[in-house]
Design a protein around this motif. Structure first.
Motif, PDB file in Angstrom:
ATOM      1  N   PRO A 119      50.632  -9.970  31.929  1.00 21.76           N
ATOM      2  CA  PRO A 119      51.315 -11.243  31.663  1.00 21.76           C
ATOM      3  C   PRO A 119      52.130 -11.471  32.906  1.00 21.76           C
ATOM      4  N   SER A 120      51.942 -12.614  33.479  1.00 22.83           N
ATOM      5  CA  SER A 120      52.624 -13.009  34.524  1.00 22.83           C
ATOM      6  C   SER A 120      53.275 -14.364  34.626  1.00 22.83           C
ATOM      7  N   ILE A 121      54.139 -14.541  35.751  1.00 25.00           N
ATOM      8  CA  ILE A 121      54.556 -15.935  35.866  1.00 25.00           C
ATOM      9  C   ILE A 121      54.728 -16.289  37.458  1.00 25.00           C
ATOM     10  N   LEU A 163      55.025 -32.090  37.634  1.00 23.37           N
ATOM     11  CA  LEU A 163      54.830 -30.678  37.502  1.00 23.37           C
ATOM     12  C   LEU A 163      53.721 -30.179  37.016  1.00 23.37           C
ATOM     13  N   HIS A 164      52.965 -29.519  37.840  1.00 25.45           N
ATOM     14  CA  HIS A 164      51.586 -28.783  37.353  1.00 25.45           C
ATOM     15  C   HIS A 164      51.858 -27.424  36.572  1.00 25.45           C
ATOM     16  N   LEU A 165      51.288 -27.289  35.429  1.00 27.69           N
ATOM     17  CA  LEU A 165      51.597 -26.274  34.398  1.00 27.69           C
ATOM     18  C   LEU A 165      50.144 -25.616  34.084  1.00 27.69           C
ATOM     19  N   ASN A 166      50.069 -24.324  34.256  1.00 23.91           N
ATOM     20  CA  ASN A 166      48.984 -23.464  33.664  1.00 23.91           C
ATOM     21  C   ASN A 166      49.279 -22.257  32.997  1.00 23.91           C
ATOM     22  N   ILE A 167      48.950 -22.453  31.549  1.00 25.32           N
ATOM     23  CA  ILE A 167      49.189 -21.386  30.710  1.00 25.32           C
ATOM     24  C   ILE A 167      47.984 -20.661  30.632  1.00 25.32           C
ATOM     25  N   SER A 219      50.444 -16.123  30.221  1.00 29.29           N
ATOM     26  CA  SER A 219      51.150 -15.940  31.629  1.00 29.29           C
ATOM     27  C   SER A 219      51.325 -17.700  31.896  1.00 29.29           C
ATOM     28  N   ILE A 220      52.056 -17.820  32.769  1.00 33.68           N
ATOM     29  CA  ILE A 220      52.447 -19.257  33.186  1.00 33.68           C
ATOM     30  C   ILE A 220      52.522 -19.565  34.729  1.00 33.68           C
TER      31      ILE A 220
END
Length: 417
Positions: free
Chosen positions: A224-226, A236-240, A399-400
């Protein structure tokens, strides 16, 4: 009808005749991608893909392009994490020409030093282009963090310093290991005569060296990472990302339906709630990235930085609702019909069939018939979808990745809510 044969040197050939077409697609699949590389040669599969177009003993790079243009065909290639594919699509009457051109590229490419130096410059420009794309970065860099120090997390293009250092001899050594008969699948689909095509393939590809099939990469550990990167862009670009299933898992049918309802279409919950009803973002969708040894399920969105928290919280509200209540009967029915339509329409294209057959044989060594796939999709139950969501869509294990203006963003705060 699909037939599977072999050339005299052991190359597997998969043939699907579609006599109602006037076109044909032909592809050569090599089980060599970034997942087969190491820290020192990361990017070498992608370099080879480029270099096979840069001239042979018989043709210059321009002559390769001109010869395909003369028959009105399209020739191209791509590198992925698990394989490299070279393919051509043309009218059925010109299939023999396409086979000969690609055969020349595989047998007789020069990999000249001067052309290699020039192409490295092109590839570095390509890497810079990806670095300038927040949507690419937010995906690629998160995979790298999640599968830390494992080849499956490597960037397909490699890093600039690695690309610069790769030598011609390293390329030849890599090809000697991977561009061998048992590591190659040739796929042909469309309108053609099987016997004639097998003769052409034997003439143009049987001289490739024999060799053993390369083993799969090891199973990576999910961390699990950020990942965050400050970038001067408006959105703002988000990837979950969630740990998910391998490509061949039986749960893939439940995942396909879950993804369709979650964010895989314009009538999905993420799109309808977060974009249409709340107007929090223009772009939001979900998608899977499954491989032989690991897989992820992603949610991607691009938004004004001030909207990050409501987008994130609403996405998990939608997930929790799916986990507790499942799909409505209408959602389940619609998603199955959408998937069925996509499968059948995709099956009517020679290029799609060539791609699907080639990749399936290369990575799984079998092809699932269309009717069986549709049956499996139709058999998926509410209980299976809820079980999948509860098993994999766990907030505490997600992870985000965030790329953009991060001045007022507290990523840890997102997970604590």
């Amino acid at each position: 009808m699909i037939n599977r044969k072999k050339l005299s040197n052991g190359i597997t050939v998969v043939l699907e005749t579609m006599p109602y077409l006037r076109s044909a697609a032909f592809g050569v699949w090599v089980k060599a991608g970034s997942a087969n590389e190491n820290e020192k040669n990361n990017g070498i599969s992608h370099i080879i893909e480029h270099m096979l177009f840069k001239g042979t003993k018989n043709r210059t790079a321009k002559q390769i392009a001109d010869d395909m243009a003369r028959i009105g065909g399209d020739i191209n290639a791509y590198t992925s994490k698990e394989c490299t594919s070279f393919y051509a699509v043309t009218l059925d009457e010109h299939l023999g020409n396409a086979i000969e051109i690609l055969g020349d590229m595989f047998h007789n490419s020069l990999i000249e030093e001067q052309a290699l130096k020039k192409e490295k410059g092109v590839i570095i420009e390509e890497i810079d282009m990806y670095d300038d794309s927040p949507e690419d970065l937010v995906h690629e860099m998160l995979q790298m963090k999640i599968w830390d120090n494992h080849p499956l997390g490597y960037q397909i293009s490699g890093k600039k310093e690695t690309v610069k250092a790769i030598t011609r001899q390293e390329i030849l050594d890599f090809m000697a290991q991977y561009y061998v008969s048992e590591n190659i699948v040739i796929s042909v689909a469309g309108n053609f005569n099987e016997d004639k095509v097998m003769e052409l393939l034997e003439t143009n590809f049987s001289q490739l060296p024999e060799g053993k099939r390369q083993s799969d990469c090891t199973v990576p550990v999910y961390f699990p990472s950020i990942y965050t990167k400050e970038k001067d862009v408006e959105q703002l670009h988000l990837n979950i990302a969630f740990n998910s299933i391998v490509a061949d898992a039986e749960e893939k049918y439940a995942l396909t339906i879950l993804n369709s309802v979650l964010g895989g279409s314009i009538n999905s919950r993420l799109f309808q709630v977060i974009r249409e009803n709340l107007g929090l973002t223009y772009t939001i969708y979900s998608y899977g990235s499954s491989y032989k040894t690991a897989g992820l399920l992603h949610i991607y969105g691009a938004m004004n930085p001030t909207q990050l928290e409501p987008v994130f919280s609403n996405a998990f509200d939608i997930i929790e609702d799916l986990k507790s209540k499942g799909l409505t009967d209408d959602e389940l029915s619609m998603s199955k019909e959408q998937i069925k339509t996509e499968l059948i329409m995709g099956n009517e294209s020679a290029k799609n069939r060539m791609n699907s057959n080639g990749k399936s044989i290369l990575l799984k060594d079998y092809i699932i018939p269309l009717e069986e796939t549709i049956h499996k999709v139709n058999e998926v139950t509410q209980e299976e979808i809820i079980a999948f969501a509860r098993k994999y869509l766990v907030k505490e294990n997600c992870s985000i990745s965030l790329v953009g203006n991060l001045e007022n963003v507290d990523q840890l705060k997102l997970l604590s809510k």
